[in-house]
Design an enzyme around this catalytic site. Structure first.
Site, PDB file in Angstrom:
ATOM      1  N   VAL A   1       0.832  -1.214   0.000  1.00  0.00           N
ATOM      2  CA  VAL A   1       0.000   0.000   0.000  1.00  0.00           C
ATOM      3  C   VAL A   1       0.861   1.257   0.000  1.00  0.00           C
ATOM      4  CG1 VAL A   1      -0.164   0.077   2.545  1.00  0.00           C
ATOM      5  CG2 VAL A   1      -2.029   1.031   1.171  1.00  0.00           C
ATOM      6  N   LYS A   2       2.118   1.124   0.457  1.00  0.00           N
ATOM      7  CA  LYS A   2       2.957   2.308   0.611  1.00  0.00           C
ATOM      8  C   LYS A   2       3.482   2.868  -0.714  1.00  0.00           C
ATOM      9  CE  LYS A   2       3.466   4.023   3.829  1.00  0.00           C
ATOM     10  NZ  LYS A   2       2.920   4.811   4.965  1.00  0.00           N
ATOM     11  N   ASP A   3       3.329   2.131  -1.800  1.00  0.00           N
ATOM     12  CA  ASP A   3       3.661   2.703  -3.111  1.00  0.00           C
ATOM     13  C   ASP A   3       2.834   3.971  -3.350  1.00  0.00           C
ATOM     14  OD1 ASP A   3       5.219   0.477  -3.455  1.00  0.00           O
ATOM     15  OD2 ASP A   3       4.297  -0.150  -5.345  1.00  0.00           O
TER      16      ASP A   3
ATOM     17  N   THR B   1       7.622   1.769   2.672  1.00  0.00           N
ATOM     18  CA  THR B   1       7.695   3.113   2.090  1.00  0.00           C
ATOM     19  C   THR B   1       9.032   3.286   1.377  1.00  0.00           C
ATOM     20  OG1 THR B   1       6.291   3.959   3.832  1.00  0.00           O
ATOM     21  CG2 THR B   1       7.523   5.595   2.564  1.00  0.00           C
TER      22      THR B   1
END
Ligand code: PMP
Length: 345
Positions: free
Chosen positions: A55-57, A87
């Site tokens: 999700v950190k993309d 991240t």
């Protein structure tokens, strides 16, 4: 040369988008057994499908886009960040695509898989001992000082609101569209809080535009984090610990500031692990520890709301990132955690 080899005839041109076009727009998956067990519809965003695997993309892209817009990042520039790993992976991949360097500071306690992957993709990785936030040696403070020293851009994911704005513009409206605006609650755990806050804001924007009430927002928290107590009683004190990575906080990050959070669930690791193994073996979904916490919270919210509701959560990253921990019988046994049968032969 054959006609079809002409770029314009196959639909791509020299101005085709770079890898960042592959970030986001993830499927919303129905979790069958969780849905059947609760009489609710429990849906989860497949964020492990992002190019960097998490999700950190989305946050990485939003932070770099914002720095470019503000004119602080130009080709040849350096992005510096303190991260539990994901991240750093997102920032490094986006930096590679845009012609920047990345310097990534990470506590050495994080999974070997994330460390190996960061090195593989060319990050300048600086591992530091795990220290509490109040200690100047904490990875967040080390990354800030390093950014100052080398004149790089400090991504500052915890307090940089570009993080949640990325989810507000992307993840939230995606969920709204994928549910046709029929969503009763959203829940997920917080590292920076960017996902929870940004999705909450995005869903609120969409609900307001549609003249509907906003969904309930529930913070999921592992043991060893202060956020559950903060939501429930404005008390950040901490008990217990967790083997999950990337979630849990001893302070309230800027990204959570001013967000209406209706409730919180605190999930012990064994409850999350049971769901991780169950989803893997019965539904073919390989997910990491924080995703297990998220699914457990979604099930609790469903039980509380009663049958007929629709609850959405996040599958933040994939299980292969934690093979040496969550799927390693020796690691699990040393911590008195259950070992699933198929790993135990
Ligand atoms: N799950 C995983 C695996 C993560 O790496 C992170 C980010 N550290 C989160 C969840 C939490 O996301 P956020 O920072 O948006 O709160």
């Amino acid at each position: 040369m054959a006609e079809s080899a002409n770029p314009s005839s196959v639909g791509w041109t020299t101005s085709s988008p770079d890898m960042t076009a592959a970030i986001g727009h993830t499927p919303l998956i129905r979790l069958r057994r969780a849905s059947e067990a609760t009489g609710c519809e429990i849906l989860a965003k497949a964020e492990f499908m992002n190019p960097g695997g998490s999700v950190k993309d989305r946050a990485a892209l939003a932070i770099i886009d914002d720095a470019e817009r503000r004119g602080v990042l130009a080709p040849g520039g350096v992005v510096v960040e303190g991260t539990a790993g994901n991240t750093g992976i997102g920032l490094t991949l986006v930096a590679n695509a845009r012609g920047y360097r990345s310097v990534i500071v990470m506590p050495e306690t994080q999974s070997q898989e994330k460390i190996d992957f960061l090195r593989m993709i060319g990050a300048d990785l600086r591992l530091v001992p795990a220290k509490p936030f109040r200690d100047p040696g904490n990875y967040v403070h080390v990354s800030r000082r390093l950014a100052e020293e080398i004149g790089g851009v400090w991504a500052n994911q915890f307090d940089n609101l570009a993080n949640r704005e990325g989810h507000r513009a992307g993840t939230g409206p995606e969920i709204w569209a994928q549910t046709d605006g029929r969503i009763d609650a959203f829940t997920c755990a917080c590292g920076t809080g960017g996902t929870l806050a940004g999705v909450a804001l995005g869903l609120e924007d969409c609900a307001r535009a549609a003249g509907q009430a906003r969904p309930q927002i529930v913070l999921a928290d592992p043991e060893g984090s202060g956020l559950y107590g903060w939501v429930k009683a404005d008390d950040l004190s901490i008990t217990g610990s967790s083997i999950t990575e990337g979630i849990g906080q001893s302070r309230v990050p800027g990204n959570l500031d001013g967000i209406a959070i209706d409730d919180a669930e605190r999930i012990p690791d064994p409850e999350a692990l049971d769901l991780i193994y169950d989803l893997l073996i019965h539904e073919g979904l390989s997910i990491g520890g924080s995703s297990g916490i998220n699914v457990a919270a979604a099930i609790r919210v469903a039980r509380r709301m009663g049958p007929g509701h629709r609850i959405v959560t996040i599958l933040s990253d994939g299980g292969s990132r934690y093979q040496s921990k969550l799927f390693n019988p020796t690691f699990l046994r040393e911590r008195n955690l259950p070992v699933p049968a198929w790993l135990d032969r």
